[in-house]
Design an enzyme around this catalytic site. Structure first.
Site, PDB file in Angstrom:
ATOM      1  N   GLN A 116       7.766  -5.839   6.170  1.00 11.24           N
ATOM      2  CA  GLN A 116       6.453  -6.600   6.111  1.00 11.24           C
ATOM      3  C   GLN A 116       6.697  -7.946   6.673  1.00 11.24           C
ATOM      4  OE1 GLN A 116       4.180  -4.353   4.268  1.00 11.24           O
ATOM      5  NE2 GLN A 116       2.755  -5.766   5.226  1.00 11.24           N
ATOM      6  N   LYS A 119       6.179  -7.439  10.338  1.00 16.30           N
ATOM      7  CA  LYS A 119       5.086  -7.162  10.878  1.00 16.30           C
ATOM      8  C   LYS A 119       3.977  -7.929  10.542  1.00 16.30           C
ATOM      9  CE  LYS A 119       4.360  -3.567   8.526  1.00 16.30           C
ATOM     10  NZ  LYS A 119       3.900  -1.930   7.925  1.00 16.30           N
ATOM     11  N   LYS A 131       5.991  -6.877  -1.246  1.00 23.29           N
ATOM     12  CA  LYS A 131       5.829  -5.475  -1.503  1.00 23.29           C
ATOM     13  C   LYS A 131       6.010  -5.323  -3.014  1.00 23.29           C
ATOM     14  CE  LYS A 131       4.442  -1.902   0.615  1.00 23.29           C
ATOM     15  NZ  LYS A 131       3.686  -1.532   1.712  1.00 23.29           N
ATOM     16  N   GLY A 170      -3.059  -2.127  -1.079  1.00 21.71           N
ATOM     17  CA  GLY A 170      -2.715  -0.650  -1.419  1.00 21.71           C
ATOM     18  C   GLY A 170      -1.663  -0.372  -0.487  1.00 21.71           C
ATOM     19  N   ASP A 171      -0.995   0.956  -0.973  1.00 25.58           N
ATOM     20  CA  ASP A 171       0.294   1.687  -0.227  1.00 25.58           C
ATOM     21  C   ASP A 171      -0.029   3.021  -0.916  1.00 25.58           C
ATOM     22  OD1 ASP A 171       2.386   1.168   1.739  1.00 25.58           O
ATOM     23  OD2 ASP A 171       3.121   2.346   0.138  1.00 25.58           O
ATOM     24  N   THR A 215      -5.630   1.173   9.302  1.00 25.30           N
ATOM     25  CA  THR A 215      -4.119   1.284   9.424  1.00 25.30           C
ATOM     26  C   THR A 215      -4.124   2.419  10.550  1.00 25.30           C
ATOM     27  OG1 THR A 215      -3.388   0.597   7.310  1.00 25.30           O
ATOM     28  CG2 THR A 215      -1.782   1.743   8.733  1.00 25.30           C
ATOM     29  N   SER A 382      -6.524  -6.806   6.544  1.00 25.57           N
ATOM     30  CA  SER A 382      -6.351  -7.316   5.039  1.00 25.57           C
ATOM     31  C   SER A 382      -6.461  -8.691   5.316  1.00 25.57           C
ATOM     32  CB  SER A 382      -5.064  -7.183   4.460  1.00 25.57           C
ATOM     33  OG  SER A 382      -5.367  -5.853   3.501  1.00 25.57           O
TER      34      SER A 382
HETATM   35  P1  NDP Z   1      -1.477   7.844   0.734  1.00 21.32           P
HETATM   36  O1  NDP Z   1      -0.875   7.725  -0.800  1.00 21.32           O
HETATM   37  O2  NDP Z   1      -2.818   7.874   0.805  1.00 21.32           O
HETATM   38  O3  NDP Z   1      -0.768   9.052   1.449  1.00 21.32           O
HETATM   39  C1  NDP Z   1       0.620   9.415   1.363  1.00 21.32           C
HETATM   40  C2  NDP Z   1       0.554  10.770   2.045  1.00 21.32           C
HETATM   41  O4  NDP Z   1       1.854  10.939   2.302  1.00 21.32           O
HETATM   42  C3  NDP Z   1       0.003  11.971   1.203  1.00 21.32           C
HETATM   43  O5  NDP Z   1      -0.316  12.910   1.931  1.00 21.32           O
HETATM   44  C4  NDP Z   1       1.513  12.493   0.648  1.00 21.32           C
HETATM   45  O6  NDP Z   1       1.449  13.791  -0.075  1.00 21.32           O
HETATM   46  C5  NDP Z   1       2.652  12.056   1.463  1.00 21.32           C
HETATM   47  N1  NDP Z   1       3.944  11.731   1.209  1.00 21.32           N
HETATM   48  C6  NDP Z   1       4.068  10.762   0.087  1.00 21.32           C
HETATM   49  N2  NDP Z   1       5.244  10.621  -0.007  1.00 21.32           N
HETATM   50  C7  NDP Z   1       5.899  11.734   0.459  1.00 21.32           C
HETATM   51  C8  NDP Z   1       7.293  12.678   0.571  1.00 21.32           C
HETATM   52  N3  NDP Z   1       8.173  12.243  -0.086  1.00 21.32           N
HETATM   53  N4  NDP Z   1       7.341  13.535   1.170  1.00 21.32           N
HETATM   54  C9  NDP Z   1       6.132  14.133   1.920  1.00 21.32           C
HETATM   55  N5  NDP Z   1       5.031  13.505   2.115  1.00 21.32           N
HETATM   56  C10 NDP Z   1       4.961  12.515   1.417  1.00 21.32           C
HETATM   57  O7  NDP Z   1      -0.641   6.658   1.526  1.00 21.32           O
HETATM   58  P2  NDP Z   1      -0.843   5.907   2.730  1.00 21.32           P
HETATM   59  O8  NDP Z   1      -1.543   6.884   3.569  1.00 21.32           O
HETATM   60  O9  NDP Z   1      -1.516   4.512   2.353  1.00 21.32           O
HETATM   61  O10 NDP Z   1       0.391   5.591   3.352  1.00 21.32           O
HETATM   62  C11 NDP Z   1       1.379   6.341   4.190  1.00 21.32           C
HETATM   63  C12 NDP Z   1       2.675   5.674   4.650  1.00 21.32           C
HETATM   64  O11 NDP Z   1       1.903   4.459   5.467  1.00 21.32           O
HETATM   65  C13 NDP Z   1       3.212   4.957   3.936  1.00 21.32           C
HETATM   66  O12 NDP Z   1       4.742   4.870   4.419  1.00 21.32           O
HETATM   67  C14 NDP Z   1       2.724   3.465   3.827  1.00 21.32           C
HETATM   68  O13 NDP Z   1       3.772   2.546   3.573  1.00 21.32           O
HETATM   69  C15 NDP Z   1       2.336   3.219   5.009  1.00 21.32           C
HETATM   70  N6  NDP Z   1       1.397   2.248   5.348  1.00 21.32           N
HETATM   71  C16 NDP Z   1       0.230   2.217   4.759  1.00 21.32           C
HETATM   72  C17 NDP Z   1      -0.504   1.287   5.108  1.00 21.32           C
HETATM   73  C18 NDP Z   1      -2.133   1.422   4.155  1.00 21.32           C
HETATM   74  O14 NDP Z   1      -3.096   0.377   4.601  1.00 21.32           O
HETATM   75  N7  NDP Z   1      -2.281   2.269   3.465  1.00 21.32           N
HETATM   76  C19 NDP Z   1      -0.379   0.233   5.733  1.00 21.32           C
HETATM   77  C20 NDP Z   1       0.843   0.251   6.456  1.00 21.32           C
HETATM   78  C21 NDP Z   1       1.692   1.233   6.305  1.00 21.32           C
HETATM   79  P3  NDP Z   1       1.466  14.013  -1.515  1.00 21.32           P
HETATM   80  O15 NDP Z   1      -0.246  13.618  -1.974  1.00 21.32           O
HETATM   81  O16 NDP Z   1       1.587  15.594  -1.554  1.00 21.32           O
HETATM   82  O17 NDP Z   1       2.478  13.172  -2.311  1.00 21.32           O
END
Ligand code: NDP
Length: 450
Positions: A116, A119, A131, A170-171, A215, A382
């Site tokens: 982070q 970034k 984080k 969030g994340d 994102t 953000s």
């Molecule tokens: P969400 O919780 O909205 O979605 C996560 C998705 O990834 C779900 O479909 C989940 O499936 C899947 N997932 C999570 N863990 C696993 C795993 N171990 N194996 C396979 N699939 C998995 O999260 P986000 O979309 O917010 O975040 C996704 C990624 O993007 C993360 O790496 C996060 O750090 C990164 N990110 C997010 C930002 C944001 O603004 N939200 C900003 C920058 C980066 P299931 O529901 O089955 O667990």
């Protein structure tokens, strides 16, 4: 500085991370990936070594760990672990998301906090790196359980954050619902209406338009810039996205808006392939509103196939967007993508490609968009939410979206120009690491040993 001295300084820093953080393999992987690109910078700028920048930047300013007790619907007491890693405040207040997932531990959050820093530096918005999160798993929890957990988590976190101090967002596992409960509890604990303390808020109480989309949209704006001087176009391309959460959904929506066909996405149980292009409104309804598994999409949609427990990277595509989680795309997956004709991989998730995968991507000549640059749109927006809160303003969707587009375009230009400057044309991963590092390192030198 000689090549040998620069290599020795970088080696010492990595060795220090390994020695001080036993078992923290993700943190070590993230640090290794950055340090590996810094040799040319350190050679040109011995002041970074003399100023102890490498030694200092690998150590978080503060690691906060706390107990989070809560009562489940059956009346039983549960205890989770909460964390906030305040990694670097050299460029501005600590800034970075909160993750609620059963896998969360100090290692995961240190890797994410370290990434982070660079970034946030690339956004140019004056944000430090942090984080946090918990090993709480929101899957299968009732609405009331999620609320009680969020309230207990914030009862402690509130003592460590503030609009000019540390601003969470969030994340994974933390979306609009959780941010609402967290912000409500912050107001209750502190007695203050301090909207800039957390981002990703609802539009009705200090949130920014386009933060939810940022994102995913930002990722696709970045990909559009990557393709500008190539013979590949988003229009008419076949795209595969992993995950079906916030980042995946809005990356898919923007790619489809720009003329791509998004044929597959996944969750932690399996993936769905829909040759006509995913119905993204239905996907949104199933995941965001009904909070069901991806298999429910296939049941409702029909005429598409759901594969339980299989890798989405086996699906043929031109562009792959890993948007789920760390190390989800390994060397074998990268080889499978290359064999199936994939020409572009851009990271929506944080560190989704393993080191071996990145090597394969490089060897096969696939264009690569690294997470630190490609998924910076979320934190950038953000930053825009914080600006609106400070001015008690709310910009409209078009204004925020166009700022996001401009920031992503600038980040691409900076990373590409930095890669050129250091003799690695086209290596956006090195360009992002170096450009992000230099801004923080210069700020650290200017502010003394603190
Ligand atoms: P969400 O919780 O909205 O979605 C996560 C998705 O990834 C779900 O479909 C989940 O499936 C899947 N997932 C999570 N863990 C696993 C795993 N171990 N194996 C396979 N699939 C998995 O999260 P986000 O979309 O917010 O975040 C996704 C990624 O993007 C993360 O790496 C996060 O750090 C990164 N990110 C997010 C930002 C944001 O603004 N939200 C900003 C920058 C980066 P299931 O529901 O089955 O667990």
């Amino acid at each position: 500085m000689s090549d040998a001295d620069a290599d020795a300084a970088l080696h010492d820093a990595l060795e220090c991370v390994v020695r001080r953080n036993p078992g923290q393999v993700l943190f070590r992987q993230a640090v290794h990936e950055v340090l590996e690109s810094l040799a040319p910078v350190v050679k040109q700028h011995p002041e970074y070594v003399e100023g102890g920048i490498l030694k200092r930047i690998i150590e978080p300013e503060r690691v906060i760990s706390f107990r989070v007790p809560w009562v489940d619907d059956s009346g039983a007491i549960q205890v989770q672990r909460g964390f906030r890693i305040q990694f670097s405040s050299d460029l501005g207040p600590y800034k970075g998301g909160l993750r609620f997932h059963k896998s969360v531990d100090e290692d995961t959050l240190k890797f994410l906090g370290f990434e982070q820093i660079f970034k946030n530096s690339l956004t140019g918005l004056g944000l430090g790196g942090a984080k946090g999160g918990s090993d709480f798993d929101p899957h299968g929890k009732s609405e009331k359980e999620v609320m009680r957990f969020c309230q207990s988590f914030m009862a402690e976190l509130a003592h460590h954050i503030g609009a000019d101090l540390d601003v969470p967002a969030g994340d994974i596992g933390v979306g609009g619902r959780e941010i609402g409960y967290l912000y409500g509890q912050y107001r209750k604990v502190t007695g203050r209406n301090e909207a800039g303390v957390i981002t990703g808020k609802g539009i009705g109480y200090g949130g920014s338009w386009a933060r939810t989309e940022a994102t995913g949209y930002g990722l696709v704006y970045f990909v559009r810039e990557m393709l500008r001087e190539s013979d590949i176009s988003l229009e008419g391309s076949r795209v595969v996205v992993s995950g079906s959460g916030n980042v995946a959904l809005y990356a898919a929506k923007k790619a489809a808006q720009l003329g791509a066909t998004v044929v597959a996405c996944s969750d932690s149980q399996g993936y769905v392939i829909d040759e006509d292009g995913l119905d993204l409104d239905l996907l949104s309804e199933i995941k965001d509103v009904r909070r069901e598994r991806l298999s429910a999409y296939a049941d409702v949609r029909g005429n598409c196939t759901y594969f339980e427990g299989r890798s989405v990277w086996d699906v043929e595509c031109d562009i792959a967007l890993p948007c789920a989680t760390q190390n989800e795309l390994d060397g074998d997956a990268a080889r499978a993508l290359a064999e199936n004709g994939c020409r572009v991989i851009a990271e929506g998730a944080n560190m989704p490609c393993t080191e071996e995968a990145i090597q394969v991507i490089h060897d096969k000549g696939i264009l690569f968009g690294p997470a630190k640059a490609a998924n910076a749109g979320g934190v950038a927006t953000s930053g825009l939410e914080m600006r609106q809160n400070a001015g008690r303003l709310q910009w409209d969707f078009e204004r925020v979206d166009s700022e996001l587009d401009r920031i992503m375009t600038d980040i691409h230009a900076t990373t590409a120009a930095t890669a050129d400057e250091y003799g690695m044309p086209g290596d956006l991963a090195a360009g992002a690491n170096i450009a992000g590092f230099r801004r923080v390192a210069d700020a650290m030198l200017a502010q003394g040993v603190i």
